[in-house]
Write an enzyme that holds these catalytic residues in place. Structure first.
Site, PDB file in Angstrom:
ATOM      1  N   CYS A 159      32.820   2.273  69.445  1.00 46.81           N
ATOM      2  CA  CYS A 159      32.618   1.080  68.629  1.00 46.81           C
ATOM      3  C   CYS A 159      33.890   0.439  69.188  1.00 46.81           C
ATOM      4  O   CYS A 159      35.006   0.490  68.894  1.00 46.81           O
ATOM      5  CB  CYS A 159      32.758   1.191  67.203  1.00 46.81           C
ATOM      6  SG  CYS A 159      32.735  -0.273  66.343  1.00 46.81           S
ATOM      7  N   CYS A 193      29.986  -5.121  72.269  1.00 40.33           N
ATOM      8  CA  CYS A 193      29.598  -4.345  71.103  1.00 40.33           C
ATOM      9  C   CYS A 193      28.508  -3.538  71.525  1.00 40.33           C
ATOM     10  O   CYS A 193      27.586  -3.423  72.076  1.00 40.33           O
ATOM     11  CB  CYS A 193      29.089  -5.459  69.935  1.00 40.33           C
ATOM     12  SG  CYS A 193      28.378  -4.689  68.557  1.00 40.33           S
TER      13      CYS A 193
HETATM   14  N1  DGL Z   1      29.270  -1.384  67.279  1.00 39.15           N
HETATM   15  C1  DGL Z   1      30.403  -2.122  66.608  1.00 39.15           C
HETATM   16  C2  DGL Z   1      31.163  -2.398  68.036  1.00 39.15           C
HETATM   17  O1  DGL Z   1      30.913  -2.049  69.273  1.00 39.15           O
HETATM   18  C3  DGL Z   1      30.494  -3.160  65.781  1.00 39.15           C
HETATM   19  C4  DGL Z   1      29.161  -3.373  64.802  1.00 39.15           C
HETATM   20  C5  DGL Z   1      29.604  -3.868  63.385  1.00 39.15           C
HETATM   21  O2  DGL Z   1      29.856  -5.078  63.463  1.00 39.15           O
HETATM   22  O3  DGL Z   1      29.689  -2.974  62.558  1.00 39.15           O
HETATM   23  O4  DGL Z   1      31.909  -3.502  67.975  1.00 39.15           O
END
Ligand code: DGL
Length: 257
Positions: free
Chosen positions: A70, A182
């Site tokens: 993430c 993301c």
């Molecule tokens: N999957 C996450 C990232 O790579 C964030 C998603 C969220 O906003 O929770 O930033």
């Protein structure tokens, strides 16, 4: 050995799918923070607490390495996680460096899609200014995309309309690369590919992250010690969400790189 993958929700599955392709002889535990998803529209201090709590839950499973799959959680909490846990920890950041290298051949601008929180962090500006001084890298926050993904909304017409609206202010002839900063966004790679002009490359950090993981596992002598077992978990323990993760992991395993 068991590798823990962590994300706010379904996004990190795109990274774990790449790990399953490249490192099949490991075991995997995946944790989604369903109590708090999405992270990208929340306050930094709040997200820091959420990440620490969720990772503490994962530690009870006895993992040997951690991938913070993430970008948002990495930019907020990876330093504290590394201070707290003595194990290999791989974080993620938007793939700005390879995108900037592409400017040399394309001469064109770079657009970085990510969550608002990732794009607000000094870490993001430091990353950009380390590699590019001419203002050719622009951020574009796409918070709605995480919500679409969390509800498994992959309808090409709906999503194409969404991207068209977001990209409407941009003259795409000027852009050579889009960075998916993301981990939820690679689920939309083929929809984007179909709607964007062919000269635009769409890149993400998933393959690079798995290469770093692989190198660390080798360095720590914990590579190739499992059988590809996958355990999916979420912080609120909702069985419906576990079923949703299984579906999304199936999609992620079909993504092409
Ligand atoms: N999957 C996450 C990232 O790579 C964030 C998603 C969220 O906003 O929770 O930033």
């Amino acid at each position: 050995m068991t590798i823990g993958f962590f994300d706010s929700g379904l996004g990190g599955l795109t990274v774990m799918a790449e790990a399953l392709r490249k490192l099949p002889a490991q075991d995997y535990v995946y944790m989604a923070d369903t109590l708090h998803v999405p992270y990208g529209t929340k306050e930094k201090a709040q997200v820091n607490d959420y990440v620490l709590q969720a990772v503490a839950m994962m530690m009870e499973k006895g993992i040997d390495a951690l991938v913070v799959a993430c970008n948002t959680a990495t930019s907020i909490a990876v330093t504290e996680l590394r201070e707290k846990y003595a194990m290999p920890i791989v974080g993620m950041e938007p793939a700005v460096k390879p995108a900037v290298e592409m400017i040399r051949t394309t001469g064109k601008r770079v657009l970085v899609f990510a969550t608002p929180l990732t794009l607000q962090q000094p870490k993001f500006y430091a990353l950009v200014s380390r590699v590019e001084g001419e203002g050719l890298v622009e951020p574009l926050p796409l918070p709605e995309l995480v919500r679409y993904c969390e509800s498994l909304q992959f309808d090409p017409d709906i999503m194409t309309a969404y991207f068209r609206e977001k990209l409407e202010p941009y003259n795409l002839d000027d852009y050579g690369t889009i960075v998916l900063g993301c981990t939820h966004y690679p689920f939309y790679r083929s929809i984007l590919r179909d709607m964007l002009p062919p000269h635009i490359e769409v890149i993400d950090g998933n393959a690079g992250t798995v290469r770093r993981l692989s190198a660390l596992l080798t360095r720590y002598g914990i590579a190739n010690n499992g059988s590809g077992r996958v355990e999916l978990m979420c912080t609120d323990g909702n069985p419906d969400y576990i079923a949703k993760m299984e579906t999304a992991l199936g999609y992620a395993r079909e993504l092409e790189y």
